[in-house]
Design a protein around this motif. Sequence first.
Motif, mmCIF file in Angstrom:
data_model
loop_
_atom_site.group_PDB
_atom_site.id
_atom_site.type_symbol
_atom_site.label_atom_id
_atom_site.label_comp_id
_atom_site.label_asym_id
_atom_site.label_seq_id
_atom_site.Cartn_x
_atom_site.Cartn_y
_atom_site.Cartn_z
ATOM 1 N N SER A 287 0.832 -1.204 0.000
ATOM 2 C CA SER A 287 0.000 0.000 0.000
ATOM 3 C C SER A 287 0.867 1.255 0.000
ATOM 4 C CB SER A 287 -0.917 -0.015 1.226
ATOM 5 O OG SER A 287 -1.674 1.175 1.297
ATOM 6 N N ASN A 288 1.943 1.258 0.830
ATOM 7 C CA ASN A 288 2.857 2.398 0.859
ATOM 8 C C ASN A 288 3.567 2.564 -0.475
ATOM 9 O OD1 ASN A 288 2.394 3.357 3.399
ATOM 10 N ND2 ASN A 288 4.499 3.145 4.106
ATOM 11 N N ALA A 289 3.994 1.430 -1.063
ATOM 12 C CA ALA A 289 4.706 1.506 -2.332
ATOM 13 C C ALA A 289 3.834 2.139 -3.412
ATOM 14 C CB ALA A 289 5.165 0.111 -2.757
ATOM 15 N N ILE A 290 2.570 1.729 -3.458
ATOM 16 C CA ILE A 290 1.646 2.287 -4.451
ATOM 17 C C ILE A 290 1.410 3.770 -4.171
ATOM 18 C CG2 ILE A 290 -0.744 2.228 -5.246
ATOM 19 C CD1 ILE A 290 -0.651 -0.827 -4.904
ATOM 20 N N LYS A 291 1.278 4.120 -2.876
ATOM 21 C CA LYS A 291 0.973 5.498 -2.514
ATOM 22 C C LYS A 291 2.100 6.445 -2.913
ATOM 23 C CE LYS A 291 0.860 6.435 1.895
ATOM 24 N NZ LYS A 291 0.365 6.502 3.287
ATOM 25 N N TYR A 292 3.360 5.997 -2.777
ATOM 26 C CA TYR A 292 4.493 6.883 -3.021
ATOM 27 C C TYR A 292 5.131 6.683 -4.392
ATOM 28 C CZ TYR A 292 4.282 8.214 1.875
ATOM 29 O OH TYR A 292 3.869 8.703 3.086
ATOM 30 N N THR A 293 4.445 5.976 -5.306
ATOM 31 C CA THR A 293 4.962 5.795 -6.657
ATOM 32 C C THR A 293 4.077 6.565 -7.637
ATOM 33 O OG1 THR A 293 5.813 3.598 -6.104
ATOM 34 C CG2 THR A 293 5.574 4.116 -8.439
ATOM 35 N N ARG A 294 4.695 7.373 -8.453
ATOM 36 C CA ARG A 294 3.931 8.202 -9.401
ATOM 37 C C ARG A 294 3.432 7.374 -10.580
ATOM 38 N NH1 ARG A 294 8.591 11.324 -8.242
ATOM 39 N NH2 ARG A 294 8.131 13.140 -6.928
#
Length: 529
Positions: A287-294
């Motif tokens: 979830s964090n990876a998706i949130k902080y990836t453009r």
Amino acid sequence: MQSLSAELARSVLDAAPDAMIIVDEAGTVCFANRQVSSLFGYSRDQVIGMDIEQLMPERFRRRHVAHRQEYEQALRSRAMGEGLALFGRRVDGSEFPVEISLSPIRTPEQLLIAAAIRDVSDRKRVEKELRVARESSERARQAADHLRAIADEARESADRANQAKSRFLATASHDLRQPLQTLALLNGILRRVVGEPSALEALAQQEQAIGAMTRLLSALLDISKLESGAIKPELADFTIGTLFEGLRREFASIAASKNLELQVSSGGECLHSDPALVEQILKNLVSNAIKYTRAGGRVVIGSRREDDSVRLEVRDTGIGIAADQIAYIYDEFYQIGVPANSSREGYGLGLSIVQRLVRLLNLRLEVTSEVGKGSVFSLLLPRGRSQQASARSQAAAAAAARESSVARRPRVLLVEDDPGVRDATRMLLSVEGYRVRAVASREEALHSAREEGAPDLLITDYHLGEGELGTEVIATLREKLRAEVRAVLVTGDTSDVVKHMPHDPRLRIASKPIDAEQLLSVLKDLLEA
């Protein structure tokens, strides 16, 4: 002769390490050695004829006269002032601690008292330092005990506070879930019965607010459960494939909505931990990876085997984390690049929950990151026991095969008294695949042969220590083992004894210096003979 004896006696007393004074019955000094001047600062001529009390502090003088008279009534060799602190007084008035030993001297003419005086300033200083050190140590111990008591009290207070906080969070979260659930239902109803565009927009914003509140309460509830110890791990074996498939189903549409590529590898590795809690850890990481990836970026979920562990990785091509910020990412409500009191997506609790779960499961979480290029979160888990047992069985079989292979390799007994040559030869033969036992003498060689049996090859130097000869080693082993042991005699001896040794088909003579290839060639030739 009498004067010579007196001179000798004076020389002996002057050589004594302590100050020596002899006084008569009236307390007058009639002799003083050289050390008296060094100790008190008076010249010898000044001391002779002086009342002994002049060499002590004034406060002791009157009392000393009485002590001196008492001593004369009970003459014996003893320490002066046993149990008392004694002091001397120098010519400049300064005082110093002393020890004094008294001995009576009877002559036909009079009674004399000899006093040996020792400056104990250094010893008293050391004693004082030791006493101060002991007192400091005792104070430190008492302070430590006090601090320990304070720490214990603080820990108990913190435990009570944590328990109270956990109870509060659990109760508040539970009590707030009901009205939130009601709000969510009402919002759904209104969206179905209201048609006005402005009202629908307001309901959409309301739905987002309800969703944010729900996520926050869920995270707080998770933390409260972890802190209160309500969550107990249930360890079991599970496969990576099942775990990753669940992550793919949950996050595929979310990643697609952000125009991200989600790559999930498949794997048949078996893991051993709590599958539900491990899944929760990975969900927060993904979830964090998706949130902080453009948009246009990539999130990859994969695994790698490492000995008895498996490394699960969540990689992204997101904004990355500065090296000086990595230490803070597990703090509650901390978010990378989001100023306080600003609008935010999420509340920075995901990694805080991850850290607590990792500790609960006794796992290891590692993170590497580069600003502008992305991050990698790695979770190390033990492999499943059934898989480990299979792997151990395979490893045991491989080890047995290796041992069997090792057992078939030729066994060499090396006899060389020079440690450097012995170690170099042993390493060469070991690298080449021989099993090597290296010794330094005939006796050690015989002991080795008795333990392990006849070697396939014997390599011995001609000249050994203690006058032993390599030829003797070969003869002894062949005689004791009753076997024609193949042998290589390495020698730098150019005498006729070596040159004219009788022909032996199982013996090769190698002349020093012999290089590695030559030695190995000789061994191979001898083994094939």
